[in-house]
Write a protein that holds these residues in place. Structure first.
Motif, PDB file in Angstrom:
ATOM      1  N   PRO A   1      -9.610   8.330   5.307  1.00 65.11           N
ATOM      2  CA  PRO A   1      -8.403   8.343   4.492  1.00 65.11           C
ATOM      3  C   PRO A   1      -7.170   8.455   5.367  1.00 65.11           C
ATOM      4  O   PRO A   1      -7.191   9.134   6.405  1.00 65.11           O
ATOM      5  CB  PRO A   1      -8.569   9.605   3.620  1.00 65.11           C
ATOM      6  N   VAL A   2      -6.105   7.788   4.981  1.00 72.05           N
ATOM      7  CA  VAL A   2      -4.930   7.725   5.838  1.00 72.05           C
ATOM      8  C   VAL A   2      -4.361   9.097   6.145  1.00 72.05           C
ATOM      9  O   VAL A   2      -3.844   9.351   7.230  1.00 72.05           O
ATOM     10  CB  VAL A   2      -3.843   6.826   5.190  1.00 72.05           C
ATOM     11  N   GLU A   3      -4.462  10.027   5.179  1.00 74.49           N
ATOM     12  CA  GLU A   3      -3.906  11.348   5.427  1.00 74.49           C
ATOM     13  C   GLU A   3      -4.671  12.096   6.504  1.00 74.49           C
ATOM     14  O   GLU A   3      -4.238  13.140   6.986  1.00 74.49           O
ATOM     15  CB  GLU A   3      -3.881  12.174   4.134  1.00 74.49           C
TER      16      GLU A   3
ATOM     17  N   TYR B   1       4.601   6.084   3.172  1.00 69.75           N
ATOM     18  CA  TYR B   1       4.748   6.271   1.725  1.00 69.75           C
ATOM     19  C   TYR B   1       4.854   4.938   0.991  1.00 69.75           C
ATOM     20  O   TYR B   1       4.160   4.692  -0.005  1.00 69.75           O
ATOM     21  CB  TYR B   1       5.983   7.132   1.434  1.00 69.75           C
ATOM     22  N   GLU B   2       5.720   4.034   1.475  1.00 70.97           N
ATOM     23  CA  GLU B   2       5.946   2.759   0.779  1.00 70.97           C
ATOM     24  C   GLU B   2       4.668   1.919   0.733  1.00 70.97           C
ATOM     25  O   GLU B   2       4.356   1.292  -0.291  1.00 70.97           O
ATOM     26  CB  GLU B   2       7.063   1.978   1.482  1.00 70.97           C
ATOM     27  N   ILE B   3       3.917   1.923   1.827  1.00 66.65           N
ATOM     28  CA  ILE B   3       2.677   1.142   1.863  1.00 66.65           C
ATOM     29  C   ILE B   3       1.664   1.702   0.871  1.00 66.65           C
ATOM     30  O   ILE B   3       1.015   0.961   0.135  1.00 66.65           O
ATOM     31  CB  ILE B   3       2.084   1.152   3.285  1.00 66.65           C
ATOM     32  N   LEU B   4       1.561   3.012   0.842  1.00 66.31           N
ATOM     33  CA  LEU B   4       0.579   3.641  -0.044  1.00 66.31           C
ATOM     34  C   LEU B   4       0.943   3.495  -1.520  1.00 66.31           C
ATOM     35  O   LEU B   4       0.084   3.665  -2.387  1.00 66.31           O
ATOM     36  CB  LEU B   4       0.424   5.124   0.320  1.00 66.31           C
TER      37      LEU B   4
ATOM     38  N   ILE C   1      -5.037  -0.337   5.962  1.00 62.26           N
ATOM     39  CA  ILE C   1      -6.495  -0.352   5.808  1.00 62.26           C
ATOM     40  C   ILE C   1      -6.896   0.496   4.605  1.00 62.26           C
ATOM     41  O   ILE C   1      -7.783   0.125   3.831  1.00 62.26           O
ATOM     42  CB  ILE C   1      -7.174   0.155   7.097  1.00 62.26           C
ATOM     43  N   GLN C   2      -6.209   1.636   4.424  1.00 60.06           N
ATOM     44  CA  GLN C   2      -6.481   2.500   3.280  1.00 60.06           C
ATOM     45  C   GLN C   2      -6.280   1.751   1.960  1.00 60.06           C
ATOM     46  O   GLN C   2      -7.051   1.952   1.008  1.00 60.06           O
ATOM     47  CB  GLN C   2      -5.541   3.714   3.338  1.00 60.06           C
ATOM     48  N   MET C   3      -5.292   0.878   1.918  1.00 55.20           N
ATOM     49  CA  MET C   3      -4.998   0.133   0.691  1.00 55.20           C
ATOM     50  C   MET C   3      -5.830  -1.142   0.558  1.00 55.20           C
ATOM     51  O   MET C   3      -5.657  -1.904  -0.397  1.00 55.20           O
ATOM     52  CB  MET C   3      -3.498  -0.226   0.655  1.00 55.20           C
ATOM     53  N   GLY C   4      -6.718  -1.385   1.509  1.00 54.20           N
ATOM     54  CA  GLY C   4      -7.572  -2.570   1.433  1.00 54.20           C
ATOM     55  C   GLY C   4      -6.872  -3.853   1.786  1.00 54.20           C
ATOM     56  O   GLY C   4      -7.351  -4.944   1.458  1.00 54.20           O
ATOM     57  N   HIS C   5      -5.719  -3.781   2.453  1.00 55.68           N
ATOM     58  CA  HIS C   5      -4.977  -4.978   2.840  1.00 55.68           C
ATOM     59  C   HIS C   5      -5.694  -5.705   3.980  1.00 55.68           C
ATOM     60  O   HIS C   5      -6.483  -5.110   4.717  1.00 55.68           O
ATOM     61  CB  HIS C   5      -3.553  -4.607   3.285  1.00 55.68           C
ATOM     62  N   THR C   6      -5.402  -6.980   4.110  1.00 56.72           N
ATOM     63  CA  THR C   6      -5.928  -7.771   5.226  1.00 56.72           C
ATOM     64  C   THR C   6      -5.018  -7.553   6.429  1.00 56.72           C
ATOM     65  O   THR C   6      -3.862  -7.967   6.428  1.00 56.72           O
ATOM     66  CB  THR C   6      -5.980  -9.264   4.866  1.00 56.72           C
TER      67      THR C   6
END
Length: 804
Positions: free
Chosen positions: A611-613, A627-630, A736-741
């Motif tokens: 997890p990113v945290e 914050y904005e990405i999450l 990566i936490q948000m599943g982005h490529t």
């Protein structure tokens, strides 16, 4: 104060003429049947042997030389807590201070001296074994406050009296002291009981002169220790090398030639012999019977305090993870280390040495140290490289893993207790759970320090809730699937923490069962027999790790069977008691093996994810930059593209790559000319990167690709791993936490990019690739990244929601 004959002799005469000292010597002379003159002659010779001073000029040179030598192998800055040093400064102005350390390395006391000198604090007198009083070195050390103590003086009443009165004399001068008491995870990485000799003499001396001494616990930890290889082989029976001048020079050379990482020093709350009795530590009755109970309790209070302040290195956690899972990718190591860090942070705040550092950076630094020391090795190349413990260095890996086990023992007991109650009727589970916890506490009583039972129970409860969360109540439910609950744990620690103790205990039990009753039974010969028996049992497959059967482990096994009344009395072995003990060992071992099987299944099936945290070691804030990405839309249709140079890393990877290649001595003249021509072309042709790359690629024609792969890995380990921006790590982790490529797009070659991508967990890399045939470069470039990838991907940014 200079150490010349006249002043020394005057001081020795003054100590010797002390009225109380003379009364003591008179009493001893009567008891020994010698004249008081003879007792005085002996005492004076012992004083000359003990006497030490702090010569300011010698101290300055000593500190400067050792700062330099230690700085060759370790980081030059010793990690300390400024608030602890500030409190210490006030304490040393008011009281004599006795610094109590555990002995992990020959340089422990020197490290403390350097820290005190750097902060303008008085230098203590240092107790050391007389074996270090070597020709050409002894006088120098005495001028630096080293008091040489004989190894054994149990029956020498004059020597004991002389030592006691000399310490009393120093205390009257408001002198400070330091020495290694052993205890906690000491030189062997194994829990040992404290050595109380020096503590006893200082405590008795302070009572003689009615002076309050403050005993200050100090913990020093090292990423790597130059002594470990010798210590672990000595544990397997190898004879210890004698300390000579040649040995000392070799030790200093080894320390300054290897990269050993960071030194961290922590200072605990002081204790004194008249102070409160510690209600946070359960002291074994066997320990209190060793010497005066007041001294025993003080000794155990001090090593308990040292245990509590001992920081945890990432090296230790990596060894724990790899001993558990056998092999892991870099991301797998990070995931397991992250889990361990959460457990430790929950157990004690601020215990982690690399607090606030990105986990990826901390892990990579520690991996580099362990690989260089050959304690772990890596298999494969590129993104899927796996790390594993070097079998030949298993005991060294265990040593480092042991440095953090005191934070994990509660969890290990819980895991074993859960397996135990998984087959128990629901109505009896809660009772059986706590019975098993207390049984394990008793079984491993010589391996760990515990709080008293009521506080210990609360600590187990807190750990259980941290481990299982809301599912805690389910374990005592009639429909509970406890095995499934254990399976869902990311990390199981019992196999790593407890296996070595169990295997040593198994050998002790087997040795007692098969001991020939016609042979006289002695502890020393029994230990030697167990060392041999351990190898035989390993050969027969009865134990997994012969390295675990070392003397420190066997000695605690013997201590346990003595405590359980299994140890032979008058040479007679009670086979029934031995069999019962053996069955107890087998029962716990079978549950450890069950957990080990679960761990191996997790290793095969687990998709490691952090997890990113938790990408930053507890203590750092990443909320602002992530914050904005999450808060953005999740899913692989969102892309995040990162350049390499001056975006992910600080600087230019090509510069480090070319420099390393040049310094290796393998740079061909053709390659050198082409690199220079390419650079000139880039400078004179308005930054035409394509032309520069084409010229440079032609210069490596005929070179094996593996050469560049190896250089790339070396450059990454030595330079690039530390140059990755912490902010970049946090941003990549958030995507990566948000599943982005997540993709790296760079004009650099894969030999520069791939190690960085592996570190950050990025699977997609678009970069400049050189054509390879039969393992060698052809001198051509395949689909230049600056032409094909960047424009096309840039166009895609307008059509899709892409984060850059």
């Amino acid at each position: 104060m200079y150490m010349n004959g006249q002043t020394v002799n005057a001081k020795l005469k003054k100590i010797l003429s002390n009225t109380d000292f003379q009364k003591t010597l008179a009493r001893i002379s009567v008891q020994k049947g010698i004249s008081q003159v003879q007792a005085n002659i002996e005492a004076e010779s012992y004083l000359q042997e003990l006497y030490a001073e702090h010569d300011p000029t010698t101290n300055f040179g000593f500190i400067e030389v050792f700062q330099y030598l230690i700085g060759q192998g370790f980081d030059k800055n010793i990690d300390t807590d400024p608030s602890e040093l500030k409190a210490l400064s006030k304490l040393m102005r008011r009281h004599p201070v006795a610094f109590v350390l555990t002995h992990k390395s020959y340089i422990d006391l020197i490290v403390l001296m350097i820290v005190l000198a750097r902060h303008g604090l008085p230098l203590p007198f240092l107790f050391a074994g007389i074996n270090l009083d070597m020709v050409g070195v002894g006088k120098l050390l005495r001028n630096n406050g080293v008091i040489f103590i004989r190894r054994s003086f149990k029956d020498n009443a004059v020597y004991k009296a002389t030592l006691r009165f000399y310490v009393s004399w120093l205390l009257k001068q408001q002198s400070h002291f330091m020495w290694a008491i052993e205890g906690t995870r000491s030189r062997t990485g194994k829990l040992v009981w404290p050595q109380m000799g020096i503590l006893k003499y200082i405590a008795e001396s302070e009572q003689d002169i009615n002076q309050t001494v403050k005993y200050v616990p100090v913990s020093i930890v090292y990423d790597l220790i130059p002594d470990v290889e010798d210590m672990t082989t000595e544990g397997r029976g190898k004879k210890k090398k004698p300390e000579t001048v040649k040995w000392m020079l070799g030790y200093l050379k080894k320390m300054s030639s290897d990269k050993l990482g960071k030194i961290s020093l922590r200072i605990g709350e002081p204790a004194d012999i008249r102070g409160e009795q510690n209600d946070e530590l359960n002291i074994p009755a066997e320990a209190e019977s060793l010497t005066d109970s007041t001294i025993s309790r003080l000794a155990f209070r001090l090593i308990h305090k040292i245990n509590k302040i001992t920081p945890v290195t990432t090296v230790s956690l990596i060894c724990n993870a790899l001993l558990s899972k056998f092999s892991l990718t870099k991301r797998g190591v990070e995931s397991n280390v992250s889990d361990l860090m959460q457990i430790i942070e929950n157990h004690k705040l601020d215990a982690l040495v690399d607090r606030g550092m990105p986990i990826g950076e901390s892990v990579q630094r520690a991996l580099n140290l362990l690989v260089q020391a050959e304690i772990i090795r890596h298999q494969g190349d590129g993104l899927h490289t796996k790390y594993t413990v070097n079998r030949a260095k298993y005991l060294q890996a265990t040593y480092y893993a042991n440095m953090s086990v005191h934070h994990l023992v509660h969890r290990a007991f819980i895991e074993l207790a859960l397996v135990k109650i998984s087959t128990v009727n629901a109505r009896e589970r809660q009772l059986e759970f706590w019975k098993e916890i207390m049984s394990l506490r008793d079984f491993f009583k010589f391996e760990f320090f515990y709080s008293p039972k009521d506080k210990f129970s609360s600590e187990i409860e807190a750990e259980l809730y941290f481990m299982l969360g809301e599912e805690v109540d389910k374990i005592f439910d009639k429909n509970a699937d406890i095995i499934s609950l254990i399976h869902r744990q990311n990390l199981l620690v019992a196999p790593v923490i407890l296996s070595n103790y169990l295997e040593a205990y198994k050998v002790v039990a087997e040795g007692l069962q098969i001991w020939d009753p016609l042979i006289r039974f002695e502890e020393k010969s029994f230990i030697e027999y167990c060392l041999f028996l351990g190898e035989e049992m390993h050969w027969l497959g009865q134990i997994k790790r012969v390295e675990a059967v070392s003397m420190p482990f066997l000695q605690n096994g013997i201590r346990l069977v003595k405590n359980l009344k299994v140890w032979p009395e008058e040479g007679r072995i009670d086979k029934e008691k031995v069999t019962s003990f053996n069955n107890w060992v087998d029962d716990i071992t079978s549950r450890v093996n069950t957990l080990l099987n679960f761990t191996l299944q997790q290793r095969i099936n687990h998709d490691y994810h952090i997890p990113v945290e938790r990408e930053i070691i507890p203590g750092s804030k990443t909320e602002q930059i992530t914050y904005e990405i999450l808060q953005s839309e999740p899913g692989p249709h969102i892309g995040a593209f990162f350049d390499l140079d001056r975006t992910l890393i600080n600087g230019f990877s090509a510069k480090n790559f070319v420099t390393s290649r040049l310094l290796s001595g393998r740079f061909t003249s053709q390659e050198l000319i082409s690199q220079f021509a390419g650079a000139m072309s880039y400078a004179t042709d308005t930054g035409n990167f394509a032309k520069m790359a084409a010229i440079s690629a032609n210069g490596v024609r005929g070179i094996q690709e593996q050469v560049f792969i190896d250089v790339g890995e070396e450059v990454y380990r030595k330079k690039l791993a530390d140059s990755i921006y912490p902010e970049s790590r946090a941003l990549v982790a958030a995507h990566i936490q948000m599943g982005h490529t997540v993709t790296i797009i760079s004009a650099a070659t894969p030999y520069q990019v791939d190690p960085i991508a592996r570190d950050l967990g990025i699977d997609i890399v678009e970069c400049t690739r050189l054509e390879v045939e039969d393992g060698k470069f052809t001198g051509k470039i395949i689909e230049p990244a600056w032409v094909k990838v960047k424009p096309s991907q840039g166009g895609a940014l307008q059509k899709r929601r892409i984060s850059t």
